[in-house]
Design an enzyme around this catalytic site. Structure first.
Site, PDB file in Angstrom:
ATOM      1  N   SER A 194     -99.612 103.169  -2.970  1.00  0.00           N
ATOM      2  CA  SER A 194     -98.835 102.576  -4.048  1.00  0.00           C
ATOM      3  C   SER A 194     -97.678 101.755  -3.472  1.00  0.00           C
ATOM      4  O   SER A 194     -97.914 100.821  -2.710  1.00  0.00           O
ATOM      5  CB  SER A 194     -98.360 103.670  -5.010  1.00  0.00           C
ATOM      6  OG  SER A 194     -97.927 103.120  -6.228  1.00  0.00           O
ATOM      7  N   GLU A 318    -107.366 103.056 -12.009  1.00  0.00           N
ATOM      8  CA  GLU A 318    -105.932 103.024 -11.681  1.00  0.00           C
ATOM      9  C   GLU A 318    -105.041 103.189 -12.903  1.00  0.00           C
ATOM     10  O   GLU A 318    -104.066 103.933 -12.884  1.00  0.00           O
ATOM     11  CB  GLU A 318    -105.589 101.695 -10.989  1.00  0.00           C
ATOM     12  CG  GLU A 318    -106.160 101.516  -9.602  1.00  0.00           C
ATOM     13  CD  GLU A 318    -105.380 102.241  -8.523  1.00  0.00           C
ATOM     14  OE1 GLU A 318    -104.415 102.956  -8.854  1.00  0.00           O
ATOM     15  OE2 GLU A 318    -105.726 102.094  -7.344  1.00  0.00           O
ATOM     16  N   HIS A 412    -104.896 106.458 -10.412  1.00  0.00           N
ATOM     17  CA  HIS A 412    -103.954 106.128  -9.352  1.00  0.00           C
ATOM     18  C   HIS A 412    -103.585 107.366  -8.535  1.00  0.00           C
ATOM     19  O   HIS A 412    -103.308 108.421  -9.087  1.00  0.00           O
ATOM     20  CB  HIS A 412    -102.696 105.522  -9.987  1.00  0.00           C
ATOM     21  CG  HIS A 412    -101.726 104.937  -9.018  1.00  0.00           C
ATOM     22  ND1 HIS A 412    -102.044 103.881  -8.193  1.00  0.00           N
ATOM     23  CD2 HIS A 412    -100.438 105.251  -8.742  1.00  0.00           C
ATOM     24  CE1 HIS A 412    -100.990 103.563  -7.459  1.00  0.00           C
ATOM     25  NE2 HIS A 412    -100.000 104.395  -7.768  1.00  0.00           N
TER      26      HIS A 412
END
Length: 503
Positions: A194, A318, A412
């Protein structure tokens, strides 16, 4: 069984760690002077040596952030403070006699939260497979990830891109000291997830980072996190205003404000940024300086970034995480239209056309939001870097049935469960109870072996060809991992050249 202690001497003094579960651990080792007092908002300074033994058995401060983000376990929170420039080292208990590859992990958290002490980032599983694992803290949010250097004065100098400078300082520490732990300073792989992945890709374009690492892995790098100098200046002036200061008074206000005041002002800046889109999130790097001359993707495209092997990828779902937590992504029609209204003519229609069912399908909205934030960044980076250096692209599709039933899927950060071998632990084993233990173990073994092979020689094992424009090979990690060629080509093309129009 009691832990045994283990001591090594590094350039700043002797440190004591402990041995448990087949690995040595040293925690909260300082790699720079505490950035407090007159060193607040300055580039990291060298560590002051100490006498005697420094005990590195436990984690110390994480970077200042909201308390809710510092929870390490139920009812247990990590203390936060500005004295946060530390790293952790995990090494195999029984050395082989050869210098091992180094895997240097940069945590995520949107540049506003996160800590290397988070249990999932332990790194012991990777170390046991044959590497020296390093995880690092860096300054976040108001104290490190918003570029306030335009407010600098002779009385109160303010340096820019502080979090990136922290990471470079930590990588220099590795160059100086990692051989003491059995690591090879000439074979360092930086990896992150990330915002950490975004930092990884940005470091490829930082000239002072040249030679500090050999390979890079970016897991779900985010888009919209880099700002031009004029945008950085506008954010800096807004931030000074939130502290009740003019731009000329901003530096003095930054130096005198308490940590909580800075955090409150930063939260307000983020809230305002979502209403007044300036072209980038308030936190993240600013280019146009000697330290970071160009936007990282532009540097990759032009061949001025570091030409080293890169793995980059994202997860199948995600956006789903952000429908439940941290609702910062555009995952519904209202948010999406607001974002796409600030794009060049025709861009909005081209993008939404690539998501059949939009806007009535929530799945289409969530997929679009995930691609806005992460998929587009992966495509940009892969297309740019592959022209000049070996590039490998993946998509992580694996999700145990528990995550599918929870409506999250391969959302995610879920690849971290495989990378860090969480499926073999108490928490992870709950997620795979019943039918999924074997498939989770298989995916974990595959991705760990490939990350380890890549850290060793820049090639992620057999059967994973480089990403090149001719076929755009993508490794899909799933119950039965396989290659796909230019998957989701329509969406990839729809996001080409995507950019905000700044007012």
């Amino acid at each position: 069984m009691h832990d045994r202690t283990v001591r090594v001497t590094i350039d700043s003094g002797t440190i004591e760690g402990f041995t448990r579960d087949g690995v040595h651990r040293w925690r909260a080792v300082p790699y720079a002077r505490p950035p407090v007092g007159r060193w607040r908002y300055r580039a990291p300074q060298p560590v002051q040596p100490w006498r005697g033994v420094r005990f590195c058995h436990g984690f110390a401060y994480c970077a200042p952030q909201e308390r809710k983000y510092t929870m390490l376990s139920v009812g247990k929170y990590q203390p936060a403070g500005e004295d946060c420039l530390t790293l952790n080292v995990v090494a195999p208990e029984h050395p082989t006699g050869e210098q091992l590859p180094v895997m240097f992990f940069i945590h995520g958290g949107g540049y506003l939260m996160g800590s290397s002490a988070t249990s999932i980032y332990d790194g012991a599983a990777l170390a046991r497979r044959g590497c020296i694992y390093v995880s690092v803290n860096y300054r976040l949010g108001a104290l490190g990830c918003i570029d306030l250097s335009s407010l600098s004065t002779s009385e109160h100098p303010i340096d820019g891109n502080l979090f990136l400078q922290d990471l470079v300082a930590a990588l220099r520490w590795v160059q100086t000291n990692i051989a003491t732990f059995g690591g090879d300073p000439t074979n360092v792989t930086i990896f992150g997830e990330s915002a950490g992945a975004h930092a990884v890709s940005t470091l490829l374009a930082v000239p002072p980072a040249a030679g500090l690492f050999s390979h890079a892995i970016a897991e779900s790098p985010a888009s919209g996190m880099v700002r031009a100098p004029e945008i950085a200046t506008r954010y800096a002036e807004q931030f000074a205003g939130l502290l009740g200061a003019s731009p000329a008074e901003g530096a003095a206000a930054l130096m005198s404000a308490g940590t909580s005041t800075l955090l409150e002002a930063f939260n307000e800046l983020i809230a305002r940024a979502s209403a007044d889109i300036l072209g980038a999130f308030p936190a993240g790097p600013a280019y146009g300086t000697e330290f970071l001359p160009e936007d990282p993707v532009v540097a990759m495209r032009e061949g001025t970034a570091h030409r080293i092997p890169l793995i980059v990828g994202s997860n199948a779902d995600e956006g789903r995480l952000f429908t439940r937590f941290m609702q910062l992504l555009p995952t519904n029609e209202a948010m999406i239209e607001k974002v796409l209204a600030n794009t060049a003519a025709g861009t909005r229609d081209r993008i939404v056309a690539a998501y059949p069912g939009y806007p009535n399908s929530s799945a289409a909205c969530i997929r679009l939001g995930g691609d806005f934030a992460f998929g587009s960044a992966v495509w940009d980076i892969a297309e740019a870097h592959a022209n000049h250096a070996p590039t490998y692209v993946y998509r992580y599709d694996y999700a145990p049935r528990t995550l599918d039933l929870a409506g999250l899927g391969a959302t995610h950060a879920m690849e971290l469960l495989a990378v860090f071998d969480v499926y073999r632990t108490g928490f992870g084993s709950v997620l795979t109870a019943g039918f999924d233990r074997r498939s989770a173990t298989r995916v974990s073994n595959d991705i760990q072996n490939r990350w380890r092979a890549f850290a060793r020689d820049g090639i992620p094992g057999e059967g994973w060809p480089q990403y090149v424009p001719a076929d755009r090979a993508v490794m899909v990690f799933d119950r039965h991992s396989h290659l796909e060629y230019d998957p989701r080509a329509e969406q990839r093309r729809a996001w080409e050249g995507f950019a905000f129009v700044t007012n």
